[in-house]
Design a protein around this motif. Sequence first.
Motif, PDB file in Angstrom:
ATOM      1  N   ALA C 249     -26.283 -33.089  55.960  1.00  0.00           N
ATOM      2  CA  ALA C 249     -26.247 -32.520  54.700  1.00  0.00           C
ATOM      3  C   ALA C 249     -24.719 -32.153  54.494  1.00  0.00           C
ATOM      4  O   ALA C 249     -24.208 -32.553  53.330  1.00  0.00           O
ATOM      5  N   THR C 250     -23.886 -31.759  55.539  1.00  0.00           N
ATOM      6  CA  THR C 250     -22.568 -31.332  55.485  1.00  0.00           C
ATOM      7  C   THR C 250     -21.741 -32.491  55.349  1.00  0.00           C
ATOM      8  O   THR C 250     -20.962 -32.586  54.498  1.00  0.00           O
ATOM      9  N   TYR C 252     -22.746 -35.218  54.116  1.00  0.00           N
ATOM     10  CA  TYR C 252     -22.880 -35.939  52.679  1.00  0.00           C
ATOM     11  C   TYR C 252     -21.956 -35.202  51.518  1.00  0.00           C
ATOM     12  O   TYR C 252     -21.367 -35.909  50.920  1.00  0.00           O
ATOM     13  N   GLY C 253     -21.769 -33.824  51.629  1.00  0.00           N
ATOM     14  CA  GLY C 253     -20.959 -32.985  50.885  1.00  0.00           C
ATOM     15  C   GLY C 253     -19.499 -33.742  51.065  1.00  0.00           C
ATOM     16  O   GLY C 253     -18.793 -33.599  50.104  1.00  0.00           O
ATOM     17  N   PHE C 254     -19.169 -33.440  52.445  1.00  0.00           N
ATOM     18  CA  PHE C 254     -17.801 -34.085  52.687  1.00  0.00           C
ATOM     19  C   PHE C 254     -17.349 -35.370  52.015  1.00  0.00           C
ATOM     20  O   PHE C 254     -16.508 -35.676  51.386  1.00  0.00           O
ATOM     21  N   LYS C 256     -19.001 -36.832  49.406  1.00  0.00           N
ATOM     22  CA  LYS C 256     -18.852 -36.690  48.125  1.00  0.00           C
ATOM     23  C   LYS C 256     -17.637 -36.039  47.474  1.00  0.00           C
ATOM     24  O   LYS C 256     -16.809 -36.442  46.677  1.00  0.00           O
ATOM     25  N   PHE C 290     -30.417 -38.658  50.803  1.00  0.00           N
ATOM     26  CA  PHE C 290     -29.032 -38.854  50.165  1.00  0.00           C
ATOM     27  C   PHE C 290     -28.413 -40.429  50.437  1.00  0.00           C
ATOM     28  O   PHE C 290     -27.340 -40.656  49.820  1.00  0.00           O
TER      29      PHE C 290
ATOM     30  N   LYS D 235     -29.290 -19.962  52.364  1.00  0.00           N
ATOM     31  CA  LYS D 235     -30.280 -19.347  53.351  1.00  0.00           C
ATOM     32  C   LYS D 235     -30.886 -20.723  54.209  1.00  0.00           C
ATOM     33  O   LYS D 235     -31.283 -21.551  53.453  1.00  0.00           O
ATOM     34  N   PHE D 246     -29.413 -24.359  52.815  1.00  0.00           N
ATOM     35  CA  PHE D 246     -29.125 -24.205  54.269  1.00  0.00           C
ATOM     36  C   PHE D 246     -27.818 -23.223  54.365  1.00  0.00           C
ATOM     37  O   PHE D 246     -27.962 -22.256  55.035  1.00  0.00           O
ATOM     38  N   ALA D 249     -21.812 -25.226  52.858  1.00  0.00           N
ATOM     39  CA  ALA D 249     -21.375 -26.879  52.902  1.00  0.00           C
ATOM     40  C   ALA D 249     -22.791 -27.625  52.491  1.00  0.00           C
ATOM     41  O   ALA D 249     -22.362 -28.409  51.716  1.00  0.00           O
ATOM     42  N   THR D 250     -23.904 -26.971  52.826  1.00  0.00           N
ATOM     43  CA  THR D 250     -25.087 -28.099  52.257  1.00  0.00           C
ATOM     44  C   THR D 250     -25.219 -27.848  50.650  1.00  0.00           C
ATOM     45  O   THR D 250     -25.498 -28.622  49.883  1.00  0.00           O
ATOM     46  N   TYR D 252     -22.901 -27.208  48.759  1.00  0.00           N
ATOM     47  CA  TYR D 252     -22.012 -27.868  47.932  1.00  0.00           C
ATOM     48  C   TYR D 252     -22.247 -29.344  47.713  1.00  0.00           C
ATOM     49  O   TYR D 252     -22.181 -29.898  46.817  1.00  0.00           O
ATOM     50  N   GLY D 253     -22.835 -29.897  48.953  1.00  0.00           N
ATOM     51  CA  GLY D 253     -23.240 -31.381  48.778  1.00  0.00           C
ATOM     52  C   GLY D 253     -24.403 -31.427  47.661  1.00  0.00           C
ATOM     53  O   GLY D 253     -24.474 -32.711  47.066  1.00  0.00           O
ATOM     54  N   LYS D 256     -22.635 -31.465  44.393  1.00  0.00           N
ATOM     55  CA  LYS D 256     -22.074 -32.803  44.121  1.00  0.00           C
ATOM     56  C   LYS D 256     -23.160 -33.851  43.584  1.00  0.00           C
ATOM     57  O   LYS D 256     -22.964 -34.621  43.013  1.00  0.00           O
TER      58      LYS D 256
END
Lengths: 443, 443, 443, 443
Positions: C249-250, C252-254, C256, C290, D235, D246, D249-250, D252-253, D256
């Motif tokens: 998940a992290t 993926y955010g990066f 994006k 994702f 959380k 979570f 960072a999660t 944020y994804g 996006k």
Amino acid sequence: MSNSVFSSFETVKFEGADSSNPLAYRFYDAERVVMGKPLKDHLRFAVAYWHSLAMSGSDPFGGPTINRPWMAAGDPIAQAKVKADAAFDLFRVLDLPFYCFHDADMAPAADTLAETLKNFHTMADYLGEKMQSSKTKLLWGTANLFSAPRFMAGASTNPDPEVFAWCAATIKHCMDVTKQLGGSNYVLWGGREGYETLLNTNMKHELDQMGRMLSLVVEYKHKIGFDGQILIEPKPKEPTSHQYDFDAATVYGFLKAYGLENEVRVNLEANHATLAGHSFEHEIATASAFGILGSLDINRGDALLGWDTDQFPNDLWTMTMSMYHVIKAGGLGKGGCNFDAKVRRQSFTAEDMIHAHVGGADLCARAFLTAAKLIEDGKYDAILAERYAGWQQPGAQAMFSGKQSLEDIAAWAEKEGINPQPRSGKQEQIENLLMRSIYTDKI
Amino acid sequence: MSNSVFSSFETVKFEGADSSNPLAYRFYDAERVVMGKPLKDHLRFAVAYWHSLAMSGSDPFGGPTINRPWMAAGDPIAQAKVKADAAFDLFRVLDLPFYCFHDADMAPAADTLAETLKNFHTMADYLGEKMQSSKTKLLWGTANLFSAPRFMAGASTNPDPEVFAWCAATIKHCMDVTKQLGGSNYVLWGGREGYETLLNTNMKHELDQMGRMLSLVVEYKHKIGFDGQILIEPKPKEPTSHQYDFDAATVYGFLKAYGLENEVRVNLEANHATLAGHSFEHEIATASAFGILGSLDINRGDALLGWDTDQFPNDLWTMTMSMYHVIKAGGLGKGGCNFDAKVRRQSFTAEDMIHAHVGGADLCARAFLTAAKLIEDGKYDAILAERYAGWQQPGAQAMFSGKQSLEDIAAWAEKEGINPQPRSGKQEQIENLLMRSIYTDKI
Amino acid sequence: MSNSVFSSFETVKFEGADSSNPLAYRFYDAERVVMGKPLKDHLRFAVAYWHSLAMSGSDPFGGPTINRPWMAAGDPIAQAKVKADAAFDLFRVLDLPFYCFHDADMAPAADTLAETLKNFHTMADYLGEKMQSSKTKLLWGTANLFSAPRFMAGASTNPDPEVFAWCAATIKHCMDVTKQLGGSNYVLWGGREGYETLLNTNMKHELDQMGRMLSLVVEYKHKIGFDGQILIEPKPKEPTSHQYDFDAATVYGFLKAYGLENEVRVNLEANHATLAGHSFEHEIATASAFGILGSLDINRGDALLGWDTDQFPNDLWTMTMSMYHVIKAGGLGKGGCNFDAKVRRQSFTAEDMIHAHVGGADLCARAFLTAAKLIEDGKYDAILAERYAGWQQPGAQAMFSGKQSLEDIAAWAEKEGINPQPRSGKQEQIENLLMRSIYTDKI
Amino acid sequence: MSNSVFSSFETVKFEGADSSNPLAYRFYDAERVVMGKPLKDHLRFAVAYWHSLAMSGSDPFGGPTINRPWMAAGDPIAQAKVKADAAFDLFRVLDLPFYCFHDADMAPAADTLAETLKNFHTMADYLGEKMQSSKTKLLWGTANLFSAPRFMAGASTNPDPEVFAWCAATIKHCMDVTKQLGGSNYVLWGGREGYETLLNTNMKHELDQMGRMLSLVVEYKHKIGFDGQILIEPKPKEPTSHQYDFDAATVYGFLKAYGLENEVRVNLEANHATLAGHSFEHEIATASAFGILGSLDINRGDALLGWDTDQFPNDLWTMTMSMYHVIKAGGLGKGGCNFDAKVRRQSFTAEDMIHAHVGGADLCARAFLTAAKLIEDGKYDAILAERYAGWQQPGAQAMFSGKQSLEDIAAWAEKEGINPQPRSGKQEQIENLLMRSIYTDKI
């Protein structure tokens, strides 16, 4: 038969591994003789009154989802009898040989100690009557010394000696009732025997209080001629920040400190092992090594979560290796396998309750059968024996048995110029062997 | 004075809390008398030979970053002497009263046991000479029985009895050298005394092997008249999956099992507590409750990481409460505070090494001073005493001391109709009180 | 054929579930057609050059136990060729279709960038030659940007821009070689892309550096016409305290954040999932949701340990559910199943290496076959579909697709006086169903 | 003034660091001007209605210990008003500028949606009246979409679309009331937005449901002209096994993925960071790096426990570094510091509640003052700036800004024969510097 939430269910039967009936046992063939006695006498399954009859599905962020008739408003004793009727109906459906209870599960608390004890004896008599017409016996009884606000700072370890006295009175009656109902064991779980913060705690004093209570319990056991086992149930934390009965090794040290290691054994729970950072089989092997294995609380935790999820078991590997260590320890004796497991909050139907127990009992039965086969086959044990074979040599035995001093051994080693050579630990080979044994349903 | 990587540094001096000199002690005033003796005699700081002289900065995913002259190729004994010279230069700079070593830190291993022992004695003599002209004494010695491949399946718990014999020989010589150099303690850390997988392990046999070795050590201690303490250092895991000396409570049980609880104490490490799921102060309070507190390994872990980071300490709260429990336990006696801490992999300069020790010693000194002040002030202890005051009443004392049976207490409780009332645990009030005491530099 | 440590082993063959040959595949029947194509094309197994050829068995507390001929002193290129010969011999024995490498695994580093790159190309050519006479192809290549001291503060995220440039040069050549050898993917694992301590870190700047490097990589991929996938391998920590590629998940955010979500996918590892507090199947399902599932690193961790144990897999449940989510995601495409697993430190024999891979491949194959059967059977999917069936209703679809505003929905809910009723989540029933499917070897 | 459980307490006043009054602020001098504005406008402290008025002290193993008058049986609206009166009395005592609520905290649920909403508006009007004569404003409102059984399988992510509709209606009214009461933010905490088991979950569908709901919320915010922030509170788990929000960072994804990153920010909680395996300062720095820092939930967890303990904060180091990153991010803007902290189960007195808030507010104030001083002093920032100074060089800027391709950089690096040299990360030096700054009360 009473008309309970479980009365519409047939008694679950053994149908064999090929059965497609989800409410049949596929491996738990109670009468199947293994290693000289029927499977049911090895496993001694028990249904937990609290999880199966008393749980409402609430969690720290949400209210009850499981609403049983006996949880509604009404006369407390009358409702407790509705609950007891449902309990014995559930025992009938599952056809398991034992059950377990806390005082608070089966009898309503009242405003005073006297009334609370009176309710307890009323319900104990009622359960006694129910047992007359049931095949299900009592594996163990215990007292709930953690839920009521009076225990918020501990039970026998409370800074207030009156709470200690309350506990003593409660335990005395709970032991009496356990004996009255023919229980095989009496269990103590110290849910609040520890600290919420070390900052306000006198640890030494609290340990001595706990040792005193346990000594009183052992003394009373002998006085009344209760021939069951006294068991402590280790758990590292939750609801406390630290519980004194952290794990099997810690309980052993505690028992030794108060001279009780020959009087008290442990009731080990899978999820409590997880919370302590151990595997279930580790806890069993540890208790076995120290001679204090008593009984098992069957469930599973979630290693990714930090609390006691008390789920029904589904990890075949862990359960098989756990049963392997149980058999190696000589079996459970007067102990048994209590389903200290609760259905998930979303699994609120009576049907979910039956499915959960059927799956759990079947997993344990299969695990036991596989473990027995593994031992009978002998290949695995042979690998272990071979690994330690060097210690059977006379020189090694002399060192091991204390016939040589440090200087003697050092002198010998220097004289011989020993240079011990590495040998493979064969972990992957052993895992492959076990995968073959565990992950087959040809048993 | 030798020309080492540390020779350009001045001896670190105490300059007081207002000093802005980063290489001065602000709280560690060695001669300041507290509770009747100088601070240095309470804390008995030691520099660890391994972390400060032998670590290269490698980690499981990367190679060495710390390249000291003695790590280059060369004659092993000559290089070991360069290292020893640098070590004593570091001791001079830090002006701390003790150091600690493993055999393998200060003398090079060789191909055979005989040559390895010979190297060890050569270097022991050299260290002895260095100590003649140094103020720094030996807090403890120990044997490294985990790094060499021969220990991959354990040291005293190895399935191969020859490895046990190798360990016996090594420990004998290491105890001899510790005595020769005037060490106050001899330590055993069982880095591989446990299992990589329970699947190939006979736990009971291994525990008995470990118990045997410890008995041999205790017997030898008495034989040679070594008057220091024998210490076990608990750690739950790493490099093993499970180490038998899991934590203080487990070690206590082990000592009781083999009848050694009056002969052996624990050397507690902060980071090992973290890995076991405990606070450092918990481990100290536990060892104190069981009468086995011996010495401390000062460092810190990272509760968010699952391995032994061995960082220099910077948590003032934890260290203060740890020192509080040390003082309550009667102090460290022959033990001390050994900096079992290593600079980070990126902190490869000699200067980093000095900064790290200065910060660590200062934190511990400040923590000790605050703890002493907290005790002298008495407010905190009064809150604790008040919480347990009920147990001082005659009736409570009668229960506590075993003069009453379970039945007696139950009868009294029922007759009195006791109804114990809740009292606040005052956690937040106590935390606020401690924040005031801990987070001030007016000490 | 070369005379390597693996040359005495026969090629491992498929013999079926009933085979008692420990060095046969019982489930990995490479040519068995499932869901329209051979098993080998679904799983695309790869052997990891690093774990299988380069690991020495050292751990943070102990030295090498695995001593292969190519690890001895000698001419670096000559020894790298001995290692390569052994590698291809291992591939022959295991008969798996792919392998993977880091530059540093297969070619020796030298003192300068130029020489290091020269060595790398020399060995790339040698591997190319070996591949001419081998069935084993390259699944992916990658650069080791974490082991050498220059990467101690990060690779592309280093505070020193020269390190960034060094990485750029290394990656360029590594991509060139991956293309040259017909690799299907190019992978980036950011072992030091994170921080040891936030205290000395400018996180935003480092994230921008990492984003820049990844953009350069994607641009270069297109420039040279490399038609493989670019993959990031998430891991939360170790050796760092925090790694920016924490989990799927992290990442993926990066992606994006830097506009790369259509260019880069993830290579998911089981043990890294464990360290991040997730199950392997969770990570696969997340990447699938994702649209960034790329490839798998097959291994397992130990949820009770806090570091990357990289063990060979043996948890059939987890692997089966992982394969279920892979199939549901449309399969692995150009990705595959790389054995990012190492034998235990005590399993130092060549035979251990073979056993480990055979067990691991068989577990994955069995898991895939079971997952495929579970999907073909349809019962499990039907339960899931039924659970969400309400969302197929027109009113629900209107809400779901954005045709209604919050006010619209609120108005409808209030007007209708809706009162949604609880439905069982059926967790135990589903677990029982899965136990039947997973724990049978009749597949 | 009403006669509430808090009416006997005086308003807490600032008395300075030397005050020995445990119910005075020693550092929280609301009007002290720091970095250009009063401390109260930086910190924007809020009291949480739920923890301070609605918590009963129950835990998974025990019942209520905190019995407030409004928890007794009685007319629901009348009791809600008693509670509101006590709330505003508590706000008066603490003299903090804000409060926060869930709908369910301040208004009683009823049998139907209509009645529940009616109760909510009745109480909203009552709170509005109370606010007329109070200095305390609304920091944020939120809806409790997790406690009632209807949310057991999720709120917006429920498999039942009627639950989604119920949530939409509830959120609409909760946003209306938040606007009506002048709230600065509207918060969503997805306590059940995740899964209890992945086995019965369609993750992609649930994520899309959650994205849809958030889009509806943002659209509605604009429609009604609410000018506060929309905040998501990350959380990782509890009560679910996995929560989709979570960590920062999660989230944020997720934002996006649904195009909402410019519309929604995060409300970060210290204890939730701990549960996700992060420090609080890490979460703040991450949100800052991605431009989504919104507000803070002030509390602390216990890294040794696996659940949300929500304790009042007492870790000065963590709080100071957290405030440092808040200031570096430009401050909290419309956000604030909400005490999402509850007194311990044993701290059931009204006095405990006051002590807890006083200690917490003081710790945060001190941390902020220290962080501001650290920044104004400049030494720490200078160390950081120097570490990344290389990136300010023209060549580095060219790489960083995308003016060079991978090939360009590689060519340059090879031509130059670069050989980047190690530099110390200075972790221990920085920690020592920070210890001096943080652990002094001379601020």
